[in-house]
Design a protein around this motif. Sequence first.
Motif, PDB file in Angstrom:
ATOM      1  N   ASP A 290       0.746  -1.214   0.226  1.00 45.13           N
ATOM      2  CA  ASP A 290      -0.027  -0.056   0.007  1.00 45.13           C
ATOM      3  C   ASP A 290       0.990   1.157  -0.075  1.00 45.13           C
ATOM      4  OD1 ASP A 290      -1.471   2.282   1.084  1.00 45.13           O
ATOM      5  OD2 ASP A 290      -2.783   0.859   2.156  1.00 45.13           O
TER       6      ASP A 290
ATOM      7  N   TYR B  61     -10.972   7.696   8.141  1.00 51.44           N
ATOM      8  CA  TYR B  61      -9.766   7.238   7.823  1.00 51.44           C
ATOM      9  C   TYR B  61      -9.588   5.782   8.499  1.00 51.44           C
ATOM     10  CZ  TYR B  61      -4.801   7.131   6.541  1.00 51.44           C
ATOM     11  OH  TYR B  61      -3.629   7.067   6.114  1.00 51.44           O
TER      12      TYR B  61
ATOM     13  N   ASP C   5      -9.835   2.038   6.741  1.00 46.96           N
ATOM     14  CA  ASP C   5      -8.665   1.081   6.932  1.00 46.96           C
ATOM     15  C   ASP C   5      -9.007  -0.232   7.442  1.00 46.96           C
ATOM     16  OD1 ASP C   5      -6.049   1.756   5.669  1.00 46.96           O
ATOM     17  OD2 ASP C   5      -5.779   3.326   7.231  1.00 46.96           O
TER      18      ASP C   5
HETATM   19  N1  ARG Z   1      -4.194   9.330   1.862  1.00 39.57           N
HETATM   20  C1  ARG Z   1      -3.376   8.877   3.085  1.00 39.57           C
HETATM   21  C2  ARG Z   1      -2.670  10.244   3.264  1.00 39.57           C
HETATM   22  O1  ARG Z   1      -2.319  11.010   2.118  1.00 39.57           O
HETATM   23  C3  ARG Z   1      -2.388   7.983   2.917  1.00 39.57           C
HETATM   24  C4  ARG Z   1      -2.952   6.542   2.874  1.00 39.57           C
HETATM   25  C5  ARG Z   1      -2.019   5.521   3.196  1.00 39.57           C
HETATM   26  N2  ARG Z   1      -2.542   4.023   3.167  1.00 39.57           N
HETATM   27  C6  ARG Z   1      -3.571   3.765   4.022  1.00 39.57           C
HETATM   28  N3  ARG Z   1      -4.214   2.559   3.937  1.00 39.57           N
HETATM   29  N4  ARG Z   1      -3.769   4.214   5.141  1.00 39.57           N
HETATM   30  O2  ARG Z   1      -2.128  10.758   4.165  1.00 39.57           O
END
Ligand code: ARG
Length: 589
Positions: A130, A322, A326
Amino acid sequence: MSSRNSTPFHLLTGLDSALKTAAGAAGLDLALFNPEVRAAEARHGDFQANGVLAYAKQAKANPRDLATKLVAQLPDFVRETCEVTIAGPGFINFTLKPAALLGWMQAYSTPALLAAGAAAARPGEVWIVDYSSPNTAKQMHVGHLRSAVIGEALARIMAFSGAKIIRDNHIGDWGTQFGKLIWAYKRQLDAAALARDPIEEFERLYKAGNAAAEADPAILKEAQQELVKLQSGDAEDLAIWRQIIDASLTAFQQIYDRLGIHFDETLGESFYNDKVPLVYRELADTGLAAESQGALVVFHESHPRFKTQPFIIRKSDGAANYASSDLATILYRADHFRARGIIYVVDSRQRDHFEQLFLTAAEWFRRTRRTLPALHHVDFGTVLGENNKPLKTRDGENIKLKDLLGEAEERAYALVSAKSPDFPEAERRSIAAIVGVGSVQYADLAQNRSSDYLFAWDKMISLEGNTAAYLLYAVSRIHSIFRKEGLQPGDPEAEAGAGAPETPAEIALARKILKFADAVRLANDSLRPHFLCLYLYELAGEFSAFYSADKVLVDDHAIRARRLLLCARTVLMLETGLHLLGLRTLTRM
Ligand code: ARG
């Protein structure tokens, strides 16, 4: 060293099992004996086994006697390939014989053979990488560099080590920013600007929406309603959202192309929208999550901080966040991809998030009797400017990645033009693209990812030091040796009749070539690419020493073949290693 006729790729692992076999034969208690084989400092040989000391202490035995007993039981082929000596209080040292060095170099003569040897590290394991995972509707900036570069290198190293890798771009495509963005889109869209550069227009709209919402609570309400409409599937809002995502992905791909990145999956936060209710239900039903002031939260009683610092998995307004996406993502990756493990290449500032996520997932999976994939937060520090603060433009803006890569190519073009002014312009341009982008990638990878790193153009794009240009130049120099003779590295005719290395410089170089296996292994096991960088740098240095000590293109056929073989394997390790790091290589520079 598991069988007589095959030369193992990882000599270190081979010696480890040979020592265990010998320990069994010598009557040691195998439950207590760890051979502790490691690479030795060159003056002690190639490998060293230190485990006898700890064992002797426990067994109250004389370590030197024990070492002697063990050595007597070593399988024949170990003694055929290595000089074995006992040193000091009971260390066992192994120095590869020249014939064994030759045997290894003959066995591992192509990238495919190297990969076949390396694949024993993670045979068939499915791993999700990821990485990159930017938020949409914004340009990628310098803060997005490290995840992309480190993630791609690790994906390649792990795949080379036998894993089946799924590269997944977990984009942030479902956040609260869409409320304000869609609100502004509906009122202030500049169609001409959108056609010119959609991301720039989305950034402008977001800023406008944000400012309006801050100034007027009624507008904030309207923006929040747009978000609710989007999340409940309103057709118009969804269409706008889709347009934003598509434009973002197109812009991201332009950067990925320059960095050699191709994702297998782009399953962003929105993909998990319909998968979070199950998370709420299971975590609540198993008593892991509880309501707190309208939010759904998880505490970890046995953790010093997280027993009071909540992990919020549903906000008080009922929205997913978030954390909830996740959690849903882990379940999907476990069920759908049958992942044995997941690595998250995300900067260190998210350490708490991942700690809480992993603790929560472990408890959730335990209570629901599922098998949890291995979870690793591959963290990294910040990119700093010369003033030791996070790198920004002069007016304090984030530096766009496309500008940064463009500048790298320009600077590399100056370097190449100074070095090879007679090359045609088009060739200098294409070399500059490889050297420029490669320098940025390499500077990031060459240091321990856990520390911050200082972004300094002059150090990075230089032919001196542990840099991409230095290594790419070493590669091209070796190609030119072969070119002069109308040959290519690896041509069987060039190395036909090559014998074992003889001179001190030949032997030193051969020993370094073999250490490729351990370097890749170490980078793979520790998830730290800088070990591979360090190896490549040392290999190039060893090659220079050899090249100035021993003339390659001599008349004596046997000497020439033997030295060309060393040149061919050096360039094989350099090129394979650089490709594993995500760089492109060249044959002339
Ligand atoms: N989009 C998130 C950011 O910019 C990062 C994601 C990382 N991956 C995850 N599975 N949380 O901070």
